[in-house]
Design an enzyme around this catalytic site. Structure first.
Site, short mmCIF file in Angstrom:
data_model
loop_
_atom_site.label_atom_id
_atom_site.label_comp_id
_atom_site.label_asym_id
_atom_site.label_seq_id
_atom_site.Cartn_x
_atom_site.Cartn_y
_atom_site.Cartn_z
N LYS A 1 0.81 -1.22 0.00
CA LYS A 1 0.00 0.00 0.00
C LYS A 1 0.84 1.27 0.00
O LYS A 1 0.39 2.33 -0.43
CB LYS A 1 -0.93 0.02 1.21
CG LYS A 1 -0.24 0.03 2.56
CD LYS A 1 -1.24 0.05 3.70
CE LYS A 1 -0.58 -0.06 5.06
NZ LYS A 1 0.02 -1.39 5.28
N GLU B 1 6.31 -5.79 8.43
CA GLU B 1 5.61 -5.20 7.29
C GLU B 1 6.15 -3.80 6.99
O GLU B 1 5.40 -2.80 7.01
CB GLU B 1 4.11 -5.13 7.57
CG GLU B 1 3.46 -6.47 7.85
CD GLU B 1 2.04 -6.36 8.37
OE1 GLU B 1 1.55 -5.21 8.50
OE2 GLU B 1 1.41 -7.39 8.65
N HIS C 1 0.72 -3.66 14.90
CA HIS C 1 1.34 -2.54 14.18
C HIS C 1 1.33 -1.35 15.12
O HIS C 1 0.27 -0.88 15.53
CB HIS C 1 0.57 -2.21 12.90
CG HIS C 1 1.35 -1.39 11.91
ND1 HIS C 1 1.88 -0.16 12.23
CD2 HIS C 1 1.69 -1.62 10.62
CE1 HIS C 1 2.51 0.33 11.16
NE2 HIS C 1 2.41 -0.54 10.18
#
Length: 453
Positions: A68, A273, A196
């Site tokens: 993204k 990530e 996250h």
């Protein structure tokens, strides 16, 4: 030879290359025409160096790049080539990475709240790892992808970052036992935990706390028959050197926490990530001034020698295009003048505006610049994160073209990474092949040394 990317996909450059060199050439070429469109120069060597740096700083963690952040083909191709996995959030992102040959086991569908058609697409294309944080999501997945391997996303202390992701995603610890039980009743395997801490976090200790929380959830899992073997520590890592905290400082918090709660030999695979980390510093943008407007100021007697005007500059990329990152970063990037100002040249309070007809398309205001003219270029560095991926064609303005550059030494390193020939050692620089073998950012090549004739 690499499967995904070829030399024809980028401009090969020699060591010592900086993005500004290629930008100058492109600006000189297009300045002979009327088509002075905005454009990016992407240094793929910078992406490769970031990958090597990641492997050195976090040797137990496999990066799954967050598509993204920047889904441009060159970035995805080069990261696939060096062996990264991919964090995808939608059907389209899965299509992008599988379209260049990435296998399903190297993809995690890391969106906790998914559209049913996208879940079915993942099932059809073999993508089994996916996140969840609520019972409804488990029910959807059990009906549409019963072979999925689920990863429970837990909430973090989001107040330690400027991007408060836990407002939207993440299960509190007190809800995890119930979610593990529901998954068992639905015959879904829960294979791990993810979190996250948010982008641009203030305190890296948020990682240590979240890793400790993940350990608590791992310890709950056997009660419900789940054999967890995956920990996903998310992203949020800084992408530029002058950020308030360095990447290595973050790693210095993560590594001991992993060793404490998930020591080597525990059979737990650890992934992350990173998005911004890989691409923010790799992209530079050149824009052209297409119009300007001067606003004269009324002056009192004490201001007779001060500049008597504000200047509005209109450029051919804006908030609906590559400067969409302002919504994420909350501040405009630094403006760099292409033309060096003359000594003692007066400066004026200036503002930058995008090309659309929307009054909200304002990039920066109250910046002090020497006077610029229509046809002049302005430059911006560190524009790789949430720029290309989030730009639109609003008002019919096209996305800025990307010119990819690859230093030869980095390209050679890609070949070695692709062949699995680099191994962790101690070093600091990205080098070219030498008679004694390879040494690349802390990774040593196990290939035979090249011999000179």
């Amino acid at each position: 030879m690499p499967e995904y990317i070829q030399e024809s996909d980028f401009i090969m450059v020699e060591e010592g290359f900086v993005a500004r060199n290629l930008m100058e050439k492109i600006m000189n070429d297009v300045s002979q025409t009327d088509d002075r469109d905005a454009f990016f120069v992407a240094d793929l060597g910078d992406v490769v160096r970031k990958h090597l740096r990641f492997l050195k700083a976090l040797p137990r963690v496999k990066p799954f790049y967050a598509v993204k952040c920047n889904s441009s083909r060159g970035v995805v191709q080069i990261l696939a080539e060096v062996g990264a996995g991919f964090d995808c959030a939608s059907k389209t992102e899965i299509e992008i990475v599988q379209g260049i040959g990435v296998q399903p086991e190297h993809i995690i569908y890391a969106n906790p709240c998914k559209q049913i058609s996208h879940i079915k697409f993942a099932a059809k294309h073999g993508v089994t790892m996916m996140t969840f944080d609520n019972e409804v999501e488990l029910s959807k997945v059990s009906r549409n992808h019963p072979k999925a391997r689920m990863v429970l996303r837990i909430a973090t202390d989001h107040f330690r970052s400027s991007s408060h992701l836990s407002v939207k995603f993440g299960a509190p610890l007190k809800a995890c036992r119930r979610l593990l039980e529901v998954a068992k009743n639905l015959n879904l395997d829960v294979i791990g935990v993810s979190f996250h801490v948010g982008s641009e976090f203030i305190d890296p200790k948020a990682f240590a706390q979240s890793i400790a929380d993940a350990r608590l959830v791992f310890d709950m899992a056997p009660e419900f028959g789940h054999k967890m073997h995956l920990l996903d520590i998310g992203g949020g890592f800084p992408g530029i050197e002058d950020f308030r905290i360095r990447f290595e400082e973050v790693a210095d918090v993560i590594n001991p926490a992993l060793d404490l709660y998930f020591p080597e030999g525990s059979a737990v695979q650890i992934i992350a990530e990173p998005g911004r980390y890989y691409v923010e510093s790799a992209f530079s943008l050149a824009v052209n001034i297409i119009a300007k407007k001067e606003v004269l100021l009324e002056q009192s007697g004490s201001e007779e020698n001060s500049p008597n005007k504000n200047i509005m500059y209109y450029i051919n990329d804006g908030l609906y295009g590559s400067f969409n990152c302002i919504f994420f970063d909350r501040s405009p990037p630094k403006t760099i003048l292409h033309k060096k100002p003359f000594p003692d040249q007066p400066v004026y309070s200036s503002s930058l505006w995008g090309p659309t007809c929307d009054g909200l398309d304002r990039i920066a205001e109250h910046i002090q610049l020497p006077e610029q003219y229509v046809g002049d270029w302005l430059l911006f560095d560190n524009l790789g994160a949430y720029t290309v991926a989030t730009s639109s064609t609003f008002n019919g303005f096209q996305q800025s073209q990307i010119h990819y550059a690859m230093p030869r030494a980095a390209w050679d390193a890609v070949h070695l990474l692709h062949q699995g020939l680099l191994q962790t050692e101690a070093s600091e620089t990205l080098c070219t092949p030498m008679s004694c073998g390879w040494e690349v950012m802390g990774l040593m090549c196990s290939a035979p040394a090249q011999r000179s004739n």
